[in-house]
Design an enzyme around this catalytic site. Structure first.
Site, PDB file in Angstrom:
ATOM      1  N   ASP A 139       0.807  -1.237   0.000  1.00  0.00           N
ATOM      2  CA  ASP A 139       0.000   0.000   0.000  1.00  0.00           C
ATOM      3  C   ASP A 139       0.837   1.283   0.000  1.00  0.00           C
ATOM      4  O   ASP A 139       0.324   2.355  -0.300  1.00  0.00           O
ATOM      5  CB  ASP A 139      -0.913   0.035   1.233  1.00  0.00           C
ATOM      6  N   ALA A 198      -3.218   5.761 -18.069  1.00  0.00           N
ATOM      7  CA  ALA A 198      -4.668   5.666 -17.860  1.00  0.00           C
ATOM      8  C   ALA A 198      -5.316   7.001 -18.224  1.00  0.00           C
ATOM      9  O   ALA A 198      -4.639   8.032 -18.300  1.00  0.00           O
ATOM     10  CB  ALA A 198      -4.947   5.340 -16.397  1.00  0.00           C
ATOM     11  N   ARG A 275      -0.650  -8.743  -4.870  1.00  0.00           N
ATOM     12  CA  ARG A 275       0.191  -8.899  -3.668  1.00  0.00           C
ATOM     13  C   ARG A 275       1.198 -10.034  -3.793  1.00  0.00           C
ATOM     14  O   ARG A 275       2.165 -10.102  -3.040  1.00  0.00           O
ATOM     15  CB  ARG A 275      -0.702  -9.103  -2.448  1.00  0.00           C
TER      16      ARG A 275
HETATM   17  O1  F6P Z   1      -2.484  -3.780   3.446  1.00  0.00           O
HETATM   18  C1  F6P Z   1      -2.251  -4.584   2.344  1.00  0.00           C
HETATM   19  C2  F6P Z   1      -3.558  -5.036   1.751  1.00  0.00           C
HETATM   20  O2  F6P Z   1      -3.257  -5.865   0.652  1.00  0.00           O
HETATM   21  C3  F6P Z   1      -4.523  -3.926   1.347  1.00  0.00           C
HETATM   22  O3  F6P Z   1      -4.199  -3.337   0.119  1.00  0.00           O
HETATM   23  C4  F6P Z   1      -5.820  -4.666   1.324  1.00  0.00           C
HETATM   24  O4  F6P Z   1      -6.911  -3.807   1.521  1.00  0.00           O
HETATM   25  C5  F6P Z   1      -5.676  -5.613   2.479  1.00  0.00           C
HETATM   26  O5  F6P Z   1      -4.288  -5.816   2.677  1.00  0.00           O
HETATM   27  C6  F6P Z   1      -6.350  -6.948   2.258  1.00  0.00           C
HETATM   28  O6  F6P Z   1      -6.231  -7.684   3.420  1.00  0.00           O
HETATM   29  P1  F6P Z   1      -6.575  -9.230   3.504  1.00  0.00           P
HETATM   30  O7  F6P Z   1      -5.506  -9.975   2.767  1.00  0.00           O
HETATM   31  O8  F6P Z   1      -6.573  -9.512   4.951  1.00  0.00           O
HETATM   32  O9  F6P Z   1      -7.903  -9.398   2.835  1.00  0.00           O
END
Ligand code: F6P
Length: 363
Positions: A139, A198, A275
């Site tokens: 983030d 974009a 991620r």
């Molecule tokens: O903080 C990192 C993050 O990937 C955010 O971008 C996202 O809102 C959140 O974690 C999602 O969390 P989880 O994996 O617990 O759903």
């Protein structure tokens, strides 16, 4: 210092494993053993640890274990991670310190996001146990570091995804709204919007109302597909923190554009795809620099601090790396809060720059 521990906490981020590897290698080179704590603060409270260094036969020199040798290129975290409610209590933190001392550890490196840094600070204050943080969160919402681990890899993943989406969008002359992660922070959306060219970007920091968001997207699509233009795709990048579900936004914008029946709007939520994945060169390099300065800091007696990629200026304590400084964790937490509520100069500058290029994006 003869032994330290390392853990990963909160949402995983690419580069966490490279940071563990760096911590272990630097520590081993200084004759310091390393214990890996599994499952973040939960594992700390339960004493769930594994050795990440071993003594070589003869001479007793320290070396990383075989796992460490191979982990640097892996996404996620091989130590596992949790968000741990027990660590929010003083009892939990005192138990964690007791476990660490029982295991012979004299310092702790915490690799994680803003919640993890808050936990590290509370731990240092409550228990006096030496602790240093390494910022890791896609983030990019951690104060006093230009970038946290994982951000660069996540941006590369987003760009690859938006390039693919643009291929299919151009083929059908379509508009796409692509949602990227970032709970309270629009950084990924902002940076990727520029890199992906974009046509518009939606950030929570813009503070737009529901109607303003819909109007902004509809206007961007209208302008891009106007007859005088020869654009054949519209790309709108929306941060997760903009509080309108993407499918809902697609429906609302489509209704708004009912007078242009040939315009089709589609939505894609990239979600956790962003991620994962092997860390980029830059995340691996940053992991190495954070790992080096964290271990040097602990060995040198620093505590209750976080290694950060400095913006320049006088804040923080210099390290052997000119780009990395050690910042007091309570300062990090204050700046993190300001990043989120929009009062930080960094957030204000990001929003100002986005507003300034709005017209360029739309071209
Ligand atoms: O903080 C990192 C993050 O990937 C955010 O971008 C996202 O809102 C959140 O974690 C999602 O969390 P989880 O994996 O617990 O759903």
């Amino acid at each position: 210092m003869e032994r330290i521990a390392v853990l990963t906490s909160g949402g995983d981020a690419p580069g966490m494993n490279a940071a563990i590897r760096a911590v272990v290698k630097v520590a081993a080179s200084r004759g310091v053993e390393v214990l890996g704590v599994r499952r973040g603060y939960d594992g700390l409270i339960d004493g769930d640890v594994q050795p990440l260094t071993r003594r070589l036969p003869g001479g007793g020199r320290l070396a990383p274990t075989a796992d460490v040798e191979t982990m640097g290129s892996l996404g996620g975290t091989v130590l596992g991670s949790t968000r741990c409610p027990r660590f929010l209590t003083s009892d939990g933190r005192l138990e964690a310190a007791r476990r660490l001392r029982d295991a012979g550890a004299e310092g702790l490196v915490v690799i994680g996001g803003n919640g993890s840094m808050a936990g590290a600070h509370a731990f240092a204050v409550d228990t006096g146990f030496p602790v240093i943080g390494i910022p890791a969160s896609i983030d990019n919402d951690i104060g006093l570091t230009r970038e946290a681990l994982g951000v660069d890899t996540a941006l590369n993943t987003i760009i690859e995804a938006t390039d693919r989406i643009s291929d299919t969008a151009r083929s059908h002359h379509r508009a796409f709204i692509v949602e990227v992660m970032g709970r309270h922070s629009g950084y990924l959306a902002m940076a990727s919007a520029v890199a992906a060219a974009a046509d518009a970007v939606l950030l929570p920091e813009q503070g737009r109302s529901y109607d303003e968001v819909i109007a902004a997207v509809a206007d961007a699509i209208r302008a891009s597909f106007a007859t005088a233009r020869d654009k054949n795709r519209v790309l709108v990048i929306k941060a997760e923190g903009v509080d309108i579900p993407t499918h809902h936004l697609v429906n609302e914008v489509s209704a708004e554009l009912a007078d242009l029946p040939q315009v089709e709007v589609r939505g894609t939520v990239l979600g956790h795809l962003v991620r994962g994945g092997s860390p980029s060169f830059r995340d691996r390099l940053l992991a190495g620099r954070f790992g080096l300065t964290a271990v040097e800091g602990l060995v040198g007696g620093a505590t209750d601090v976080m290694a950060g990629w400095t913006y320049g200026g006088e804040r923080g304590v210099p390290t052997s790396d000119p780009f990395i400084r050690l910042f007091a964790l309570d300062d990090v937490l204050v700046e993190t809060e300001a990043l989120m509520d929009g009062t930080s100069a960094v957030t204000m500058d990001r929003v100002r720059r986005m507003e300034a290029i709005q017209g360029v994006l739309a071209l």
